[in-house]
Each structure stands twice: as C-alpha cells, then as structure tokens.
Design a protein around this motif. Structure first.
Motif, PDB file in Angstrom:
ATOM      1  N   PRO A  48       0.828  -1.216   0.000  1.00 56.48           N
ATOM      2  CA  PRO A  48       0.000   0.000   0.000  1.00 56.48           C
ATOM      3  C   PRO A  48       0.863   1.267   0.000  1.00 56.48           C
ATOM      4  O   PRO A  48       1.919   1.309   0.626  1.00 56.48           O
ATOM      5  N   ASP A  49       0.397   2.272  -0.714  1.00 54.71           N
ATOM      6  CA  ASP A  49       1.032   3.597  -0.740  1.00 54.71           C
ATOM      7  C   ASP A  49       2.444   3.589  -1.324  1.00 54.71           C
ATOM      8  O   ASP A  49       3.234   4.488  -1.045  1.00 54.71           O
ATOM      9  N   THR A  50       2.758   2.576  -2.121  1.00 53.80           N
ATOM     10  CA  THR A  50       4.090   2.539  -2.732  1.00 53.80           C
ATOM     11  C   THR A  50       4.076   2.955  -4.196  1.00 53.80           C
ATOM     12  O   THR A  50       5.138   3.156  -4.785  1.00 53.80           O
ATOM     13  N   CYS A  51       2.881   3.066  -4.796  1.00 54.55           N
ATOM     14  CA  CYS A  51       2.776   3.327  -6.226  1.00 54.55           C
ATOM     15  C   CYS A  51       2.133   4.681  -6.511  1.00 54.55           C
ATOM     16  O   CYS A  51       1.183   5.084  -5.838  1.00 54.55           O
ATOM     17  N   LEU A  52       2.650   5.354  -7.523  1.00 55.81           N
ATOM     18  CA  LEU A  52       1.966   6.504  -8.083  1.00 55.81           C
ATOM     19  C   LEU A  52       0.842   5.989  -8.978  1.00 55.81           C
ATOM     20  O   LEU A  52       1.050   5.053  -9.752  1.00 55.81           O
ATOM     21  N   ILE A  53      -0.343   6.572  -8.873  1.00 53.01           N
ATOM     22  CA  ILE A  53      -1.504   6.060  -9.599  1.00 53.01           C
ATOM     23  C   ILE A  53      -2.041   7.128 -10.549  1.00 53.01           C
ATOM     24  O   ILE A  53      -2.217   8.285 -10.161  1.00 53.01           O
ATOM     25  N   LYS A  57      10.349  10.586  -6.839  1.00 45.15           N
ATOM     26  CA  LYS A  57      10.101   9.579  -5.808  1.00 45.15           C
ATOM     27  C   LYS A  57      11.312   8.670  -5.636  1.00 45.15           C
ATOM     28  O   LYS A  57      11.655   8.272  -4.518  1.00 45.15           O
ATOM     29  N   CYS A  58      11.976   8.330  -6.751  1.00 46.63           N
ATOM     30  CA  CYS A  58      13.193   7.512  -6.683  1.00 46.63           C
ATOM     31  C   CYS A  58      14.286   8.214  -5.881  1.00 46.63           C
ATOM     32  O   CYS A  58      14.953   7.602  -5.047  1.00 46.63           O
ATOM     33  N   ILE A  59      14.461   9.491  -6.170  1.00 48.16           N
ATOM     34  CA  ILE A  59      15.502  10.257  -5.479  1.00 48.16           C
ATOM     35  C   ILE A  59      15.218  10.310  -3.980  1.00 48.16           C
ATOM     36  O   ILE A  59      16.109  10.096  -3.153  1.00 48.16           O
ATOM     37  N   LEU A  60      13.969  10.589  -3.616  1.00 49.58           N
ATOM     38  CA  LEU A  60      13.620  10.683  -2.197  1.00 49.58           C
ATOM     39  C   LEU A  60      13.769   9.332  -1.502  1.00 49.58           C
ATOM     40  O   LEU A  60      14.178   9.271  -0.338  1.00 49.58           O
ATOM     41  N   LYS A  61      13.446   8.257  -2.216  1.00 48.26           N
ATOM     42  CA  LYS A  61      13.609   6.925  -1.627  1.00 48.26           C
ATOM     43  C   LYS A  61      15.081   6.616  -1.412  1.00 48.26           C
ATOM     44  O   LYS A  61      15.476   6.040  -0.398  1.00 48.26           O
TER      45      LYS A  61
END
Length: 237
Positions: free
Chosen positions: A134-139, A197-201
C-alpha cells in the motif's frame, strides 16, 4: 518535459550533488510502470504513440504482456521508464498479474467513448495493488480516445473520471493516441514524479532504487529548476 513546479527541495539538492559527482549507479535508475485496463481501451496505442510516435489503426490484442523502455535525462541524471503493456483479456489475467509486482507507477486506462470501461478501472487498480505494498505506487487514471467525443459528452465523461480519480487517489489525464493530444505531456509527468520519488527513496534508505540497467541514451531532457516550454525528443526506445 512536463514538470511540476513544486519540486522537493531535498530532491533538487541531491540531484545537483549527484550530477556534479557523476555517481555510476545513477545509470541504473529506473521505474517500473504497469499499464492496465479493459480489452481495446487503447493501452498499446497509447504506449506506441509515446515510444514510437506511431498510431496503428489495425488493432491487435496484446497477448500476455509486452514492454518498452523509454530513457530520459533529468537534471543530468540518466533515468528510464520500463513500461509494461498488459493484456485486457480475461484469459490472460493470471499471466499479466505476475508482472504487476514491484510497480512504481500504475496507469489504469479506460475508453472515454465506453463508460463501462471507466467503471472497470476500480477492479483493475485493486488487482494491480494486490501485488504491491500500500502507498508505494503513483496512480494515474487515463481516458483515451477523447477525439471521438463531442465537447459536451467529453466534459461529462471527464467530470465522472475526475470524481473516480479522487476516490482512487489518482491523477486524471484525457489523451488521444490518434492525434497525440496530451500523450507526451502525460508520460513526461509520469517520468518527473517517479524520478523525484526515486531520489527521495534513495535519500531515505541510502540504497539506489532501480530494477534494471538504464544505459545512457540521449533522449528527453529536463531541468529541475524550471519547466521548459519546448519538448525535445531526439530518440526513443
């Protein structure tokens, strides 16, 4: 590129730092994009219009799954979208569902000229999310074939889609693979958000987020500091 203007400050600083240091693992940065939806809503046409800049009138149903890789350079950092095209036929669902895992972006597609396909997007999203945390994907919710609707009907359909997108916590886009309307802007938006999102992760975990190799092919360019008014596309997958 179609960029949001409110880039995360930490992401901007990190990108500038990495661009200066030329970290080799940046070449592996990639986001997995899964495209789902009913049969004949235009998933393959949407992908082909962006990646190959073609529109084929003769429809051929996708068998199982297929994928394209589109490469970008954002703030000096190579970045790729691995775009998975999944079959909309019931008999291929068990095959396609195996490829939903590890998605960073889920694009649910419907035909704006077929309101039933909009209702079915809830189920498609649920099935894709069963394979992801949950909450891991951009939709994203994407309505295709908007060129087929008269203005009043298009407006009504878009209002219905926006209400559903709100429920799905998705961003809605209306596009046309035939005319190319909004297609490039949409995928550039997907690239911009998934890149951030990749950068923040990476910053959170200290481990580069990637799912495969992304050899640097000069393709699409963007700056995090400003949104350019002209889209430059020198090549594709």
């Amino acid at each position: 590129m179609q960029l949001k203007k409110d880039w995360d400050v930490q992401a901007k600083v990190a990108c500038k730092d990495r661009a200066a240091r030329h970290q080799p693992w940046d070449r592996q940065k990639m986001s997995k994009v899964v495209v789902v939806g009913d049969l004949n809503v235009g998933k393959t046409c949407l992908i082909n219009r962006f990646c190959k800049n073609v529109f084929e009138r003769d429809y051929k149903a996708t068998i199982g799954v297929d994928f394209e890789i589109e490469r970008f350079e954002i703030s000096g950092i190579p970045f790729s979208l691995q775009i998975w095209d999944t079959a909309g036929q019931e008999k291929f669902k068990c095959i396609a569902s195996a490829y939903y895992r590890g998605a960073h972006v889920i694009i649910t597609v419907f035909d704006m000229a077929d309101i039933k396909s909009l209702d079915h997007t809830r189920q498609w999203l649920q099935e894709a999310m069963r394979e992801n945390e949950p909450d891991t994907c951009l939709i994203f919710l994407v309505g295709t074939k908007n060129d087929l609707l008269p203005p009043e009907e298009r407006e009504r359909t878009e209002k219905d889609a926006i209400r559903l997108a709100t429920e799905m916590h998705a961003e809605f886009w209306a596009v046309s693979a035939k005319t190319g309307e909004n297609v490039q802007g949409f995928f550039f938006r997907v690239a911009a958000l998934s890149f951030e999102k990749c950068i923040l992760k990476d910053m959170e975990t200290g481990i580069p987020a990637s799912i495969g190799r992304g050899d640097g092919i000069m393709s699409d360019y963007a700056k995090l500091d400003e949104a350019t008014s002209q889209d430059t596309k020198k090549g594709c997958c």
